[in-house]
Design a protein around this motif. Structure first.
Motif, PDB file in Angstrom:
ATOM      1  N   LEU A 238       8.673  12.515  10.007  1.00 63.45           N
ATOM      2  CA  LEU A 238       7.854  11.710  10.908  1.00 63.45           C
ATOM      3  C   LEU A 238       6.701  12.481  11.506  1.00 63.45           C
ATOM      4  N   GLY A 239       6.652  13.761  11.228  1.00 66.34           N
ATOM      5  CA  GLY A 239       5.708  14.620  11.946  1.00 66.34           C
ATOM      6  C   GLY A 239       4.252  14.245  11.782  1.00 66.34           C
ATOM      7  N   ASP A 240       3.920  13.719  10.602  1.00 71.32           N
ATOM      8  CA  ASP A 240       2.503  13.468  10.388  1.00 71.32           C
ATOM      9  C   ASP A 240       2.098  12.030  10.665  1.00 71.32           C
ATOM     10  N   PHE A 241       3.012  11.251  11.188  1.00 73.97           N
ATOM     11  CA  PHE A 241       2.664   9.863  11.462  1.00 73.97           C
ATOM     12  C   PHE A 241       1.690   9.801  12.619  1.00 73.97           C
ATOM     13  N   ARG A 242       0.837   8.792  12.543  1.00 72.93           N
ATOM     14  CA  ARG A 242      -0.116   8.597  13.638  1.00 72.93           C
ATOM     15  C   ARG A 242       0.620   8.088  14.853  1.00 72.93           C
TER      16      ARG A 242
ATOM     17  N   LYS B 214      18.217   6.876  18.409  1.00 72.90           N
ATOM     18  CA  LYS B 214      17.659   7.716  19.477  1.00 72.90           C
ATOM     19  C   LYS B 214      16.489   8.525  18.959  1.00 72.90           C
ATOM     20  N   TYR B 215      16.674   9.089  17.775  1.00 72.57           N
ATOM     21  CA  TYR B 215      15.664   9.956  17.193  1.00 72.57           C
ATOM     22  C   TYR B 215      14.366   9.187  16.937  1.00 72.57           C
ATOM     23  N   VAL B 216      14.489   8.044  16.289  1.00 72.98           N
ATOM     24  CA  VAL B 216      13.299   7.254  15.961  1.00 72.98           C
ATOM     25  C   VAL B 216      12.592   6.789  17.231  1.00 72.98           C
ATOM     26  N   LEU B 217      13.371   6.325  18.198  1.00 71.14           N
ATOM     27  CA  LEU B 217      12.757   5.822  19.428  1.00 71.14           C
ATOM     28  C   LEU B 217      11.937   6.908  20.116  1.00 71.14           C
ATOM     29  N   TYR B 218      12.478   8.131  20.149  1.00 72.02           N
ATOM     30  CA  TYR B 218      11.728   9.178  20.824  1.00 72.02           C
ATOM     31  C   TYR B 218      10.567   9.672  19.978  1.00 72.02           C
ATOM     32  N   GLN B 219      10.816   9.929  18.719  1.00 70.96           N
ATOM     33  CA  GLN B 219       9.765  10.474  17.878  1.00 70.96           C
ATOM     34  C   GLN B 219       8.573   9.524  17.774  1.00 70.96           C
ATOM     35  N   ARG B 220       8.832   8.243  17.800  1.00 70.57           N
ATOM     36  CA  ARG B 220       7.733   7.271  17.700  1.00 70.57           C
ATOM     37  C   ARG B 220       7.261   6.861  19.089  1.00 70.57           C
ATOM     38  N   GLN B 221       7.732   7.626  20.057  1.00 70.20           N
ATOM     39  CA  GLN B 221       7.276   7.462  21.431  1.00 70.20           C
ATOM     40  C   GLN B 221       7.449   6.040  21.977  1.00 70.20           C
ATOM     41  N   GLN B 222       8.551   5.417  21.601  1.00 69.22           N
ATOM     42  CA  GLN B 222       8.853   4.116  22.195  1.00 69.22           C
ATOM     43  C   GLN B 222       9.562   4.321  23.526  1.00 69.22           C
ATOM     44  N   ILE B 223      10.161   5.502  23.638  1.00 72.48           N
ATOM     45  CA  ILE B 223      10.682   5.913  24.939  1.00 72.48           C
ATOM     46  C   ILE B 223      10.022   7.257  25.252  1.00 72.48           C
ATOM     47  N   PRO B 224       9.666   7.478  26.522  1.00 75.90           N
ATOM     48  CA  PRO B 224       8.864   8.664  26.822  1.00 75.90           C
ATOM     49  C   PRO B 224       9.644   9.982  26.792  1.00 75.90           C
ATOM     50  N   GLN B 225      10.975   9.874  26.939  1.00 71.92           N
ATOM     51  CA  GLN B 225      11.784  11.083  26.811  1.00 71.92           C
ATOM     52  C   GLN B 225      12.978  10.725  25.953  1.00 71.92           C
ATOM     53  N   THR B 226      13.729  11.729  25.562  1.00 75.95           N
ATOM     54  CA  THR B 226      14.895  11.401  24.745  1.00 75.95           C
ATOM     55  C   THR B 226      15.870  10.581  25.584  1.00 75.95           C
ATOM     56  N   TYR B 227      16.751   9.870  24.914  1.00 77.78           N
ATOM     57  CA  TYR B 227      17.708   9.006  25.607  1.00 77.78           C
ATOM     58  C   TYR B 227      18.506   9.803  26.641  1.00 77.78           C
ATOM     59  N   GLU B 228      19.001  10.980  26.256  1.00 79.25           N
ATOM     60  CA  GLU B 228      19.804  11.763  27.188  1.00 79.25           C
ATOM     61  C   GLU B 228      18.997  12.180  28.404  1.00 79.25           C
TER      62      GLU B 228
ATOM     63  N   LYS C  53       0.809  -1.214   0.000  1.00 78.82           N
ATOM     64  CA  LYS C  53       0.000   0.000   0.000  1.00 78.82           C
ATOM     65  C   LYS C  53       0.845   1.269   0.000  1.00 78.82           C
ATOM     66  N   HIS C  54       1.937   1.228   0.751  1.00 79.09           N
ATOM     67  CA  HIS C  54       2.672   2.475   0.902  1.00 79.09           C
ATOM     68  C   HIS C  54       3.959   2.447   0.100  1.00 79.09           C
ATOM     69  N   SER C  55       4.186   3.471  -0.642  1.00 78.45           N
ATOM     70  CA  SER C  55       5.508   3.588  -1.241  1.00 78.45           C
ATOM     71  C   SER C  55       6.388   4.265  -0.208  1.00 78.45           C
ATOM     72  N   PRO C  56       7.646   3.974  -0.235  1.00 79.77           N
ATOM     73  CA  PRO C  56       8.487   4.476   0.849  1.00 79.77           C
ATOM     74  C   PRO C  56       8.571   5.998   0.869  1.00 79.77           C
ATOM     75  N   LEU C  57       8.639   6.527   2.070  1.00 80.37           N
ATOM     76  CA  LEU C  57       8.908   7.949   2.233  1.00 80.37           C
ATOM     77  C   LEU C  57      10.415   8.118   2.188  1.00 80.37           C
ATOM     78  N   THR C  58      10.863   9.073   1.411  1.00 82.26           N
ATOM     79  CA  THR C  58      12.309   9.210   1.319  1.00 82.26           C
ATOM     80  C   THR C  58      12.767  10.554   1.812  1.00 82.26           C
ATOM     81  N   CYS C  59      13.964  10.552   2.253  1.00 79.07           N
ATOM     82  CA  CYS C  59      14.570  11.791   2.731  1.00 79.07           C
ATOM     83  C   CYS C  59      16.031  11.737   2.349  1.00 79.07           C
ATOM     84  N   LEU C  60      16.504  12.802   1.774  1.00 80.69           N
ATOM     85  CA  LEU C  60      17.902  12.830   1.353  1.00 80.69           C
ATOM     86  C   LEU C  60      18.659  13.804   2.225  1.00 80.69           C
ATOM     87  N   VAL C  61      19.785  13.355   2.732  1.00 82.93           N
ATOM     88  CA  VAL C  61      20.604  14.244   3.546  1.00 82.93           C
ATOM     89  C   VAL C  61      21.962  14.358   2.874  1.00 82.93           C
ATOM     90  N   GLU C  62      22.376  15.566   2.632  1.00 80.12           N
ATOM     91  CA  GLU C  62      23.649  15.744   1.940  1.00 80.12           C
ATOM     92  C   GLU C  62      24.704  16.331   2.859  1.00 80.12           C
TER      93      GLU C  62
END
Lengths: 319, 203, 517
Positions: A162-166, A33-47, A5-14
């Motif tokens: 990731l901002g618009d993810f449910r 760290k970023y993914v874990l916090y943004q997707r709320q798998q951890i309630p605060q950032t690792y630090e 169903k979903h085509s991949p979301l891409t992001c390019l970093v140069e």
């Protein structure tokens, strides 16, 4: 359609320079760290979690000193004890992942892709984050860790992929590295039969090192760097810059110019046109097969059950 | 939050004002915690917007914020608030290190036009959650604040706004040679809040 | 003309459309002056360097400082106000409210802005302008205010430790404080006089019925951990012989004994009777392991024998995989594999095909040669099948992990000290290892991260053997210092802890009390 169903979301970093071996490991740990916090798998950032733990330990050791000689019991009641344990376990596993990811990057060459999966198992996860690391770049200024991390996250946050993810429920996060079959990979377990998932949400972050003419220009004109971060905001600029990729970027041309093509090949281990095969053709006497290695620990997501309910006092300013 | 919880779908100016000023309260606390302006042990964790947010327990600081936001709320009700800026300065050199800017676009017709605005509170909360998460994540690219810092709050209002007794006019406290990153926004249909951060270009 | 003065004055006072030149100061002017005078001293130097700025700010009749900047930009041009009389003739700008930054920015950028515009693409330019307007431009259309009372300062001596937090070394490894409390002193110390200081023997085993079998020279004593009773089980007939290994059958009623006289004995503990004496080995039997009714024995000869203890012809197989003494021997919990470690530094894995007469089955499935010293410590993971941990002697000091399904090495940890024994804790998913020189300590590791959870010291000579209580909470270590120390390192129930608190800590009870040799 390879991805359902979903085509991949891409992001390019140069990046305007080379990223040396060890930094590649740093990129992966920061992304984790970023993914874990943004997707709320951890309630605060690792630090922040580390900081909270340190504060707690300081408090605990103060209490310990007061109770020398007694058998210390776990003072907390059931659910709190569980919460503390979840936090502690998660931090340990995260740190074990950091340590071993860094080790892997310093001991093993040609780790070109890393995957973070969120879901019950890494085979059919809910979300898959594919990090494509830059291929062999031989010229250019060596970037510092600060530059690399800043550029990476400026881009990611400005593009706000990731901002618009449910919202997501807590689940397991796995890390897999792709490396040559006969590599000296420690701790990560080889999974020769593993293929990248083609279901669920797929997010690809491609990191590319620009060097040669672009970098040189930057040095010469020495304009204020407010010019550069614009590339993260305006999509139009990205594609014009990327086609200027030089020979040394050939390894990543696939992903730059036609992300859908590259992504089609992601779940086949070795096909003649895949970026992976191209990577190996540069390597002399190397086994041409790349396989995935999976970390033996996963991070179990958890919610913060200990935070107090909303502080009503701060809002009582309008009596 | 009393007002908005009672009216789940119809957004009033009053409700929207409360939502926005509440966001400011939590957002400012978050920034103060993350940037290490005050000691971390003076903060406590609370649940808000589905997130863990750190709020200060320092009484003096709380009073200060309450006073400031009380006035800000009035301006929001008047639809004259244009921006709220958190300026972070080095204590020694008074140099501006960071500038968190929240632009507020207010639908001024709300005073006159009685057409109801509808938006689910859940949706608004979710948007705010995204902003706060991004503010938190920004720490990864913001330069470390290595010296002791202080903060100030600037309010931009319409030009004809009277200056209240306890306030004074101020400069914008720009950062010379800055880098800026635009962050997310949220809207209540009456107030739209954009977030961005500017920081000193370290190179 | 004097009579017109009054009239003129009256007229000028009544004129509404001219600036007020006399009369009280406007409130904002007053406020401005008040704060200006406070900032007197700070501003002189600033004014010198930004002369342009100072001159811009001298016209104070502007409603706000910003409007004075507008003078150059605003083409409509309001009346140029003059410095009103009655005020001080020295205007000191308020440093904190003066837009040094904005004006400096404008001053510095007027030239470069145009140059930049040329090299930028249209969309970049637009964006930059948009950002610029956003940040700076609106300053011209808004009033900026801040609360007079400033925010409270951070407490004295507060150091912003973000740098430490964010540049932390991310590698684990140093002793993490355990979530649970692990007592640093043994719960109990037992005397073990005459225990042989021989690394290659296996002289401790703890049964499911909570009996600890201890071999001291030529004797075996059973310590009932529940009651504290000590009972001598056997004494070697020949004075020169000694017990070289001991192993309880799963049910805990029979004890297998290996001797220096190359015998494997089977004892009925309840009746204190020897029920079998199995020969076959040509050298001492230093290691034993049970797999249901099959007892495997390892000898100094390097051979391993399988014995079916139910039948008269007990010797059912011989495994020749080692060229030196077999000091480690362990069947996997599922009975599928036998791990054997030898003084030849080899670690062999054997399949559980027993009973076959031909020798083709007597080759190991895997032979691991990574250890650089004797492999005595062997332990199968109780919760993950086919995961084996092995420990190496003085020259090796590593704990290695193996996936027996794939035959691959998973991990290797340098413990810096001779490893004599390894045990797993299912409750905590941890590992405990026993060591020799120099600390003679037990180390507890978290699995699989292998972060060190605790170190238990106390022994004054190298640890030689370890065993775990049937409830998994206690580990006993036997060392060359002739003591057995019991460590309650995997304790679970706090209630239980309370009860046992009253039990004597550190008391030394002699095993000799029960029986005298």
């Amino acid at each position: 359609m390879p991805f359902g169903k979903h085509s991949p979301l891409t992001c390019l970093v140069e990046f305007d320079g080379i990223i040396k071996g060890q930094l590649r490991g740093n990129i992966v740990t920061e992304m984790l760290k970023y993914v874990l916090y943004q997707r709320q798998q951890i309630p605060q950032t690792y630090e922040q979690l580390k900081q909270q733990e340190q504060l707690k330990q300081q408090e605990q050791s103060k209490q310990d000193k007061q109770q020398e000689g007694e058998t210390l019991q776990l003072k907390r009641k059931g659910p709190q004890k569980l919460q503390v344990r979840k936090l502690s376990e998660a931090l340990e596993n995260i740190e074990a992942l950091f340590h071993n990811i860094n080790q892997a990057f310093s001991n093993v060459n040609y780790i070109n892709q890393v995957v973070i999966t969120l879901g019950g198992t890494p085979i059919s996860p809910k979300e898959t984050y594919i990090i494509k690391l830059p291929g062999g770049v031989f010229e250019g200024s060596i970037l510092s860790k600060k530059e690399v991390i800043q550029t990476l996250f400026r881009t990611l946050i400005s593009q706000d992929l990731l901002g618009d993810f449910r919202n997501m429920s807590t689940t397991n996060s796995y890390v897999l590295l792709q490396a040559p079959r006969n590599s000296e990979m420690q701790w990560f377990e080889p999974k020769a039969a593993y293929k990248l998932p083609n279901r669920g949400k797929i997010i690809e972050v491609s990191l590319v090192c620009n060097q040669g003419s672009n970098a040189l220009e930057a040095d010469l004109t020495n304009v204020s760097s407010s010019d550069f971060e614009i590339s993260g905001i305006s999509p139009l600029e990205i594609s014009t810059v990327s086609t200027e990729g030089t020979l040394c970027n050939s390894l990543n041309d696939m992903s730059i110019n036609d992300s859908s093509f590259a992504s089609q090949d992601v779940d086949k281990e070795v096909s003649p046109n895949s970026p992976d095969a191209m990577a190996t053709s540069d390597v002399e006497g190397h086994d041409s097969e790349f396989i995935w290695y999976q970390a033996p620990v996963s991070v179990r997501g958890f919610r913060d059950k200990r935070a107090s309910a909303k502080m009503s006092s701060c809002m009582d300013i309008w009596a | 939050m009393a007002a908005s919880t009672c009216q789940k779908n119809a957004i009033t100016l009053k409700g929207s004002t409360e939502t926005v000023s509440e966001f400011f309260m939590y957002g400012i606390n978050s920034i103060l915690y993350q940037r290490g302006i005050y000691p971390p042990e003076t903060f406590t964790r609370v649940q808000k917007y589905g997130l863990t947010v750190l709020m200060s327990t320092d009484e003096k600081l709380k009073v200060y914020l309450q006073q400031v936001l009380k006035q800000v709320k009035d301006w929001l009700l008047d639809t004259t608030l244009q921006k709220l800026v958190i300026v972070i300065k080095s204590l020694d050199t008074n140099e501006v290190m960071e500038r968190w800017q929240f632009n507020v676009e207010c639908d001024k017709t709300v005073k006159t036009d009685s057409k109801p605005r509808e938006k689910s509170e859940k949706e608004i909360q979710k948007e705010i959650m995204g902003v706060i998460r991004q503010i938190t994540a920004s720490v990864t690219f913001l330069p470390l604040l290595e010296t002791a810092c202080v903060f100030d709050i600037l309010a931009y209002t319409d030009k004809d706004q009277d200056v209240p007794e306890t306030w004074g006019e101020a400069g914008p406290h720009f950062i010379a040679n800055s880098q800026e990153v635009r962050l997310r926004s949220f809207t209540t249909t009456i107030h739209k809040v954009d977030a961005m951060v500017a920081y000193r270009n370290d190179d | 003309m004097a009579q017109y003065n009054f009239e003129n004055e009256l007229a000028s006072v009544l004129k509404m459309d001219a600036p007020i030149t006399k009369g009280p100061m406007m409130r904002w002017q007053r406020k401005l002056n008040e704060s200006n005078t406070c900032n007197n001293s700070m501003n002189c130097s600033m004014n010198k360097s930004l002369g342009m700025n100072a001159s811009i700010n001298t016209s104070t009749t502007a409603k706000t400082p910003k409007k004075s900047l507008n003078k150059s930009l605003n083409s409509k041009g309001s009346k140029t106000p003059k410095t009103p009389k009655g005020l001080g003739d020295r205007f000191i700008p308020n440093r904190s409210s003066t837009q040094f930054d904005l004006s400096h920015y404008k001053v510095m950028n007027t030239d470069t802005e145009n140059a930049q515009d040329e090299t930028m693409s249209p969309s970049k330019r637009d964006f930059q302008k948009g950002m610029s307007d956003n940040l700076h431009g609106d300053a011209l259309n808004a009033k900026i205010m801040s609360y007079q009372t400033k925010a409270p300062p951070a407490p004295e001596g507060y150091q912003n430790n973000l740098k430490v937090l964010y540049s932390q070394n991310k590698t684990p490894g140093s002793c993490r404080k355990a979530v649970r409390h692990i007592p640093q002193v043994p719960e109990r110390i037992l005397d073990a006089p005459e225990i042989l200081d021989d690394y290659y023997l296996n002289l401790l085993d703890w049964s499911v019925n909570n009996h600890l079998a201890v071999c001291l020279g030529g004797n075996i004593y059973l310590w009932n951990a529940t009651s504290g009773n000590i009972q001598q089980l056997l004494s070697m007939e020949n004075q020169e012989d000694y017990v070289s290994s001991v192993s309880w059958i799963k049910e805990g009623n029979y004890l297998a004994v290996g001797t220096s006289s190359s015998e494997v004995q089977l004892w009925d503990v309840e009746n204190q009777k020897r029920i079998r004496s199995m020969t076959g080995h040509v050298a001492r039997v230093g290691s034993l392991s049970w797999n249901s009714y099959v007892l495997s024995s390892g000898s100094r000869s390097g051979n391993i024998h399988h014995h079916d203890v139910r039948v008269p012809q007990h010797h059912i197989a011989t495994l020749s995989g080692h060229t030196q003494e077999v000091c480690g021997l362990s069947w996997s919990p599922d009975g599928k594999y036998l791990a054997s470690g030898g003084n030849d530094n080899m670690l062999n894995i054997w399949p559980a095909i027993i009973g076959s007469q031909d020798n083709s089955n007597n080759t190991p499935l895997y032979t691991f040669s990574q250890h650089q010293a004797a492999v005595k410590a062997l332990a199968w993971c109780p919760w993950q099948p086919s995961l084996l941990a092995s420990g190496g002697g003085t020259a090796d000091r590593h704990i290695r992990f193996w996936n027996i399904n794939s035959g691959s090495s998973l991990n290797a940890i340098d413990t810096k000290s001779q490893v004599c024994s390894i045990l797993w804790s299912k409750e905590y998913k941890e590992l405990i290892s026993g060591h020799g020189f120099a600390q003679n300590q037990l180390c507890i590791w978290k699995y699989p991260t292998m972060t060190k959870v605790a170190e238990l010291t106390g022994h004054t000579a190298r640890i030689l053997h370890m065993a775990m209580s049937p409830d998994g909470t206690t580990v006993v270590s036997g060392a060359a210092d002739e003591t057995l120390r019991l460590w309650k390192c995997f304790g679970v129930d706090p209630q239980k802890k309370k009860e046992q608190k009253s039990s004597t800590k550190g008391t030394s009870s002699s095993l000799m009390r029960g029986g005298i040799r």
